[in-house]
Write a protein that holds these residues in place. Structure first.
Motif, short mmCIF file in Angstrom:
data_model
loop_
_atom_site.label_atom_id
_atom_site.label_comp_id
_atom_site.label_asym_id
_atom_site.label_seq_id
_atom_site.Cartn_x
_atom_site.Cartn_y
_atom_site.Cartn_z
N GLY A 96 0.80 -1.22 0.00
CA GLY A 96 0.00 0.00 0.00
C GLY A 96 0.84 1.27 0.00
O GLY A 96 0.34 2.34 -0.35
N SER A 97 2.10 1.15 0.37
CA SER A 97 2.97 2.33 0.38
C SER A 97 3.68 2.51 -0.96
O SER A 97 4.61 3.29 -1.08
CB SER A 97 3.99 2.21 1.52
OG SER A 97 3.30 2.13 2.76
N SER A 110 6.42 4.16 4.64
CA SER A 110 6.08 2.91 5.34
C SER A 110 5.22 3.25 6.55
O SER A 110 5.66 3.99 7.44
CB SER A 110 7.36 2.19 5.80
OG SER A 110 7.01 1.05 6.55
N LYS A 111 4.04 2.68 6.56
CA LYS A 111 3.14 2.91 7.69
C LYS A 111 3.82 2.49 8.99
O LYS A 111 3.85 3.22 9.96
CB LYS A 111 1.83 2.15 7.47
CG LYS A 111 0.84 2.28 8.59
CD LYS A 111 -0.46 1.60 8.23
CE LYS A 111 -1.37 1.52 9.45
NZ LYS A 111 -2.66 0.92 9.17
N THR A 112 4.39 1.29 8.98
CA THR A 112 4.97 0.75 10.22
C THR A 112 6.43 1.16 10.41
O THR A 112 6.95 1.15 11.50
CB THR A 112 4.93 -0.79 10.17
OG1 THR A 112 5.59 -1.20 8.95
CG2 THR A 112 3.51 -1.31 10.18
N GLU A 125 -6.22 -8.43 -0.69
CA GLU A 125 -5.73 -8.34 0.69
C GLU A 125 -6.87 -8.01 1.65
O GLU A 125 -6.85 -8.37 2.82
CB GLU A 125 -4.61 -7.30 0.80
CG GLU A 125 -3.80 -7.43 2.08
CD GLU A 125 -2.51 -6.61 2.09
OE1 GLU A 125 -1.43 -7.17 1.89
OE2 GLU A 125 -2.59 -5.38 2.30
N THR A 162 8.91 -2.54 7.72
CA THR A 162 8.80 -3.53 6.63
C THR A 162 10.19 -3.81 6.04
O THR A 162 10.92 -2.90 5.64
CB THR A 162 7.84 -2.98 5.55
OG1 THR A 162 6.59 -2.72 6.20
CG2 THR A 162 7.63 -3.98 4.43
O1 F6P Z 1 2.67 -7.18 3.95
C1 F6P Z 1 1.47 -6.54 3.79
C2 F6P Z 1 1.53 -5.10 4.20
O2 F6P Z 1 1.38 -5.03 5.57
C3 F6P Z 1 0.50 -4.30 3.48
O3 F6P Z 1 -0.74 -4.39 4.03
C4 F6P Z 1 1.10 -2.95 3.49
O4 F6P Z 1 0.50 -2.11 2.55
C5 F6P Z 1 2.53 -3.28 3.18
O5 F6P Z 1 2.76 -4.48 3.87
C6 F6P Z 1 3.55 -2.24 3.55
O6 F6P Z 1 3.51 -1.90 4.90
P1 F6P Z 1 4.22 -0.60 5.46
O7 F6P Z 1 3.58 0.58 4.85
O8 F6P Z 1 4.04 -0.66 6.94
O9 F6P Z 1 5.69 -0.67 5.08
#
Ligand code: F6P
Length: 531
Positions: free
Chosen positions: A146-147, A197-199, A345, A202
């Protein structure tokens, strides 16, 4: 605990009703009803959704709408709007519509949008300089899923609106070929990286971001250069700080924005840089326009709900487990990739909201390709391969890159394919067309492949926003109808965990003897290749 989906009265009625529809041919449905197009098409302003080539009759839609009522689609919509934690397995609200609410957006959303606007201005007018004083000519978005997919698709789709003097690139893959081939064309003095990256944890994104950081440092030889060349879009401010990105260079978003719904947030920064903030705002406005439509239109005039009901009918009653998306627009070529994540997803799930195993198919396999290219590869199978495939054709009235003679041909092909898929060609028609007797068996097309055609007047930031939001709300409705949580993605976790365990084995830093025989054999092969 909610009522099991297949026990809902409308579901049971549909299971009976399909017996009278399954064997009817679209030829007969059209022959029986000259008003079919008017009856089975919807408009929203200049948008047109023609679903008359779906294998359904008025009673089908009646029952499907009853099913939507029995599933409580309006209640779920209200719960989403009220900010309830409808993503219950992660205890999160689902508020991406707030990102595009314009004057009604929450203050924190407006504040980040304003920062994006100011940042875009600085990049576009050349005030923002790299460590050696050069202006920024290239932006690299480092992100995945999604990013990456949404912004990548939107930047490609809006090429006609590109800002001069700035190029936006996307790097997602852990395979170093992605980053290396991109960096190979760029100059570290004039390149800006967005770590999206949301988290901010990744694996792929962090690996690419750290390599990019070393690339800049190798040229600058000064840690202070990082602040001039790295910005982030993230919810994890602690991790962005640890990476060394200055707090003023972090564009924040929030845990109530799902990754695959995040292009409207700071994750959309590369879009704003590529096409200008004004056009990014138009993209948000288009999505907002569809939000208003979705929230207010009655069920029988509601485009996203109708798209969802058709998808459910095809999947659960006509047994079409494959869904093709064919934009007859080169600029929309990446839309199928974005929709793959958005739909699969979100709704490719096997546990319902109550944690019970579902005993009905959920999201079909979504795939696609821009027209006319697909016609010269896989369309053969759609016409004569025997598998039932439901399709979306997407066409745009006016070309975004007009050249004489091209666009009418493109549109003709779009209409020809959906028509050929629906109506086919009988042996008698082939004979009447002068086909030689011995070739007749090969020139018969069974038809009866269902499709919907979505027409946009033109491809602009506004209509692109509308298009994406239509699919987002379709996904929401399907989650309600299938009783799923569309907003978590536990299914992608297992592979990630296993990859973490296997990497040291491949590097020969950990024993592989507890692994399954296949994985062990493959690792042995890889170890030999590296000697
Ligand atoms: O692995 C799936 C996922 O969690 C997706 O839902 C998300 O878009 C992608 O990884 C990237 O995550 P992030 O933006 O935290 O790096």
């Amino acid at each position: 605990m909610s009522m099991q989906v297949p026990l809902r009265p409308a579901w049971l009625a549909l299971a009976k009703h399909v017996r009278s529809v399954r064997h009817r041919h679209l030829r007969d449905l059209f022959a029986a009803d000259p008003e079919r197009f008017d009856q089975f098409s919807l408009r929203h302003g200049p948008l047109l959704l023609d679903y008359s080539k779906q294998r359904l009759v008025a009673e089908t839609l009646n029952l499907l709408r009853q099913l939507a009522e029995q599933a409580g689609w309006r209640t779920w919509m209200e719960r989403m709007r009220a900010g309830e934690a409808i993503n219950h397995t992660e205890d999160r609200a689902v508020r991406h519509v707030d990102l595009r609410a314009g004057p009604a957006a929450p203050p924190e959303v407006k504040a980040v949008l304003e920062r994006i606007r100011l940042f875009c201005d600085q990049i576009h007018d050349g005030r923002w300089r790299g460590f050696s004083g050069e202006r920024i000519t290239d932006v690299v978005n480092i992100g995945i899923g999604g990013s990456d997919l949404g912004p990548r698709m939107a930047v490609h789709a809006l090429a006609a609106f590109e800002q001069p003097d700035i190029r936006v690139h996307f790097v997602a893959n852990l395979d170093s070929a992605d980053l290396a081939s991109t960096l190979g064309r760029l100059n570290p003095r004039s390149t800006l990286f967005i770590v999206a990256s949301k988290t901010f944890t990744t694996l792929e994104t962090m690996a690419n971001a750290h390599t990019a950081r070393r690339w800049v440092l190798a040229a600058a030889n000064d840690e202070r250069a990082i602040a001039r060349h790295f910005v982030a879009a993230s919810t994890n401010l602690a991790a962005t700080a640890e990476f060394g990105i200055a707090p003023e260079n972090v564009f924040e978003f929030w845990d109530w924005v799902g990754g695959r719904f995040s292009l409207w947030s700071a994750i959309g920064l590369p879009i704003a840089l590529a096409v200008g903030f004004r056009h990014f705002e138009q993209l948000l406005a288009g999505a907002h326009d569809i939000d208003e439509h979705f929230f207010n239109a009655p069920a029988d005039g509601n485009l996203p709900l109708t798209m969802a009901l058709i998808a459910l009918w095809n999947t659960n009653f006509l047994d079409a487990h494959s869904h093709g998306v064919f934009p007859y627009s080169h600029s929309l070529a990446l839309l199928p990739s974005h929709l793959q994540q958005l739909e699969m997803e979100s709704n490719g799930k096997r546990a319902n909201r109550d944690g019970l195993a579902v005993d009905y198919p959920t999201n079909p396999i979504l795939w696609g390709e821009a027209g006319t290219n697909g016609q010269h590869s896989f369309f053969q199978l759609l016409h004569q391969g025997g598998a039932l495939v439901a399709s979306d054709f997407i066409a745009v009235g006016r070309s975004d890159f007009p050249l004489p003679g091209h666009h009418s041909g493109l549109l003709a092909n779009c209409l020809a394919q959906s028509s050929a898929l629906a109506f086919g060609q009988t042996t008698e028609e082939a004979r009447a067309a002068g086909i030689a007797e011995h070739l007749l068996p090969f020139r018969r097309f069974p038809g009866n492949q269902p499709s919907t055609t979505l027409m946009l007047p033109e491809l602009t930031p506004f209509t692109l926003g509308q298009l994406i939001a239509l699919y987002e709300h379709k996904v929401f409705c399907l989650g309600v109808l299938w009783n799923l949580n569309s907003f978590d993605q536990w299914g992608v976790e297992l592979g990630k965990q296993l990859a973490g365990r296997l990497a040291p084995c491949i590097r020969n830093e950990a024993a592989s003897d507890t692994l399954d025989a296949s994985t062990r054999g493959l690792i042995d092969y890889l170890r030999q290749q590296r000697i």
